[in-house]
Design a protein around this motif. Structure first.
Motif, mmCIF file in Angstrom:
data_model
loop_
_atom_site.group_PDB
_atom_site.id
_atom_site.type_symbol
_atom_site.label_atom_id
_atom_site.label_comp_id
_atom_site.label_asym_id
_atom_site.label_seq_id
_atom_site.Cartn_x
_atom_site.Cartn_y
_atom_site.Cartn_z
ATOM 1 N N ALA A 65 35.668 41.983 36.076
ATOM 2 C CA ALA A 65 36.227 40.802 36.745
ATOM 3 C C ALA A 65 37.729 40.949 36.998
ATOM 4 O O ALA A 65 38.473 41.457 36.163
ATOM 5 C CB ALA A 65 35.968 39.556 35.912
ATOM 6 N N ARG A 66 38.129 40.484 38.133
ATOM 7 C CA ARG A 66 39.545 40.438 38.515
ATOM 8 C C ARG A 66 40.181 39.286 37.742
ATOM 9 O O ARG A 66 39.751 38.142 37.852
ATOM 10 C CB ARG A 66 39.612 40.186 40.019
ATOM 11 C CG ARG A 66 40.975 40.110 40.571
ATOM 12 C CD ARG A 66 40.883 39.739 42.058
ATOM 13 N NE ARG A 66 42.208 39.634 42.597
ATOM 14 C CZ ARG A 66 42.663 40.389 43.576
ATOM 15 N NH1 ARG A 66 41.884 41.265 44.162
ATOM 16 N NH2 ARG A 66 43.893 40.239 43.999
ATOM 17 N N GLY A 73 51.719 42.482 43.603
ATOM 18 C CA GLY A 73 50.402 42.727 44.177
ATOM 19 C C GLY A 73 49.489 43.553 43.294
ATOM 20 O O GLY A 73 48.360 43.850 43.667
ATOM 21 N N GLU A 74 49.995 43.930 42.099
ATOM 22 C CA GLU A 74 49.155 44.707 41.187
ATOM 23 C C GLU A 74 48.116 43.801 40.533
ATOM 24 O O GLU A 74 48.437 42.732 40.009
ATOM 25 C CB GLU A 74 50.006 45.375 40.112
ATOM 26 C CG GLU A 74 49.200 46.329 39.275
ATOM 27 C CD GLU A 74 50.053 47.190 38.357
ATOM 28 O OE1 GLU A 74 49.531 47.614 37.323
ATOM 29 O OE2 GLU A 74 51.236 47.428 38.679
#
Length: 162
Positions: A65-66, A73-74
């Motif tokens: 999962a993100r 933006g990492e």
């Protein structure tokens, strides 16, 4: 308690031994909701990873999962592996290398009749979708974030370990 589970299409079947089989922990976080919770939440059980037997393992896929994206933006991803059927998409279980002895089958994938919990724990309510109206019973416990007791502690407190 021996749990037998499967995906919707039947390509994946598994068994696992669960000391904590009561489906009481309703998680409303966006990860659980979007990967396994059509009702706005998902329910995970507690089992022993070493007891997992699997048929159709070639069809099992993993999703990390993100978790979040920083200003540059990492993206950071969860270490936990959310297992699902690559053919029908059914959520099967979650396994995390930080706790390798544990496996958390999704109650929705279990075919064995599960015991009815005497109370439920609603967690991550601070992350629930706006359309979700939790059905919280009089003896249920509710938390904006994580609960103050583990799956094992809940089962122990209520004398429900198997």
């Amino acid at each position: 308690m021996l749990l037998e589970g499967s995906c919707h299409c039947g390509a994946v079947r598994f068994t696992v031994e669960a000391r904590h089989p009561y489906p009481f922990n309703l998680c409303y976080c966006s990860i659980c909701r979007k990967t396994a919770g059509g009702g706005g939440f998902a329910i995970n059980l507690g089992a022993s990873a070493e007891t997992l037997t699997l048929e159709g393992g070639a069809h099992v896929r993993s999703y990390h999962a993100r978790l979040h994206e920083d200003e540059s933006g990492e993206v950071t991803y969860s270490e936990g592996e959310r297992k699902f059927c690559g053919l029908c998409g059914s959520a099967l279980w979650v396994w995390d290398p930080r706790w390798p002895e544990l496996l958390h089958p999704h109650a929705s994938a279990i075919d064995t009749p599960l015991p009815v919990p005497p109370e439920r724990t609603h967690l991550m309510l601070g992350s629930k979708a706006p359309w979700v109206e939790p059905c919280i019973g009089p003896s249920d416990r509710s938390f904006e974030g994580y609960p103050d007791e583990s799956l094992a502690a809940w089962h122990q407190r209520l004398g429900l370990e198997r």
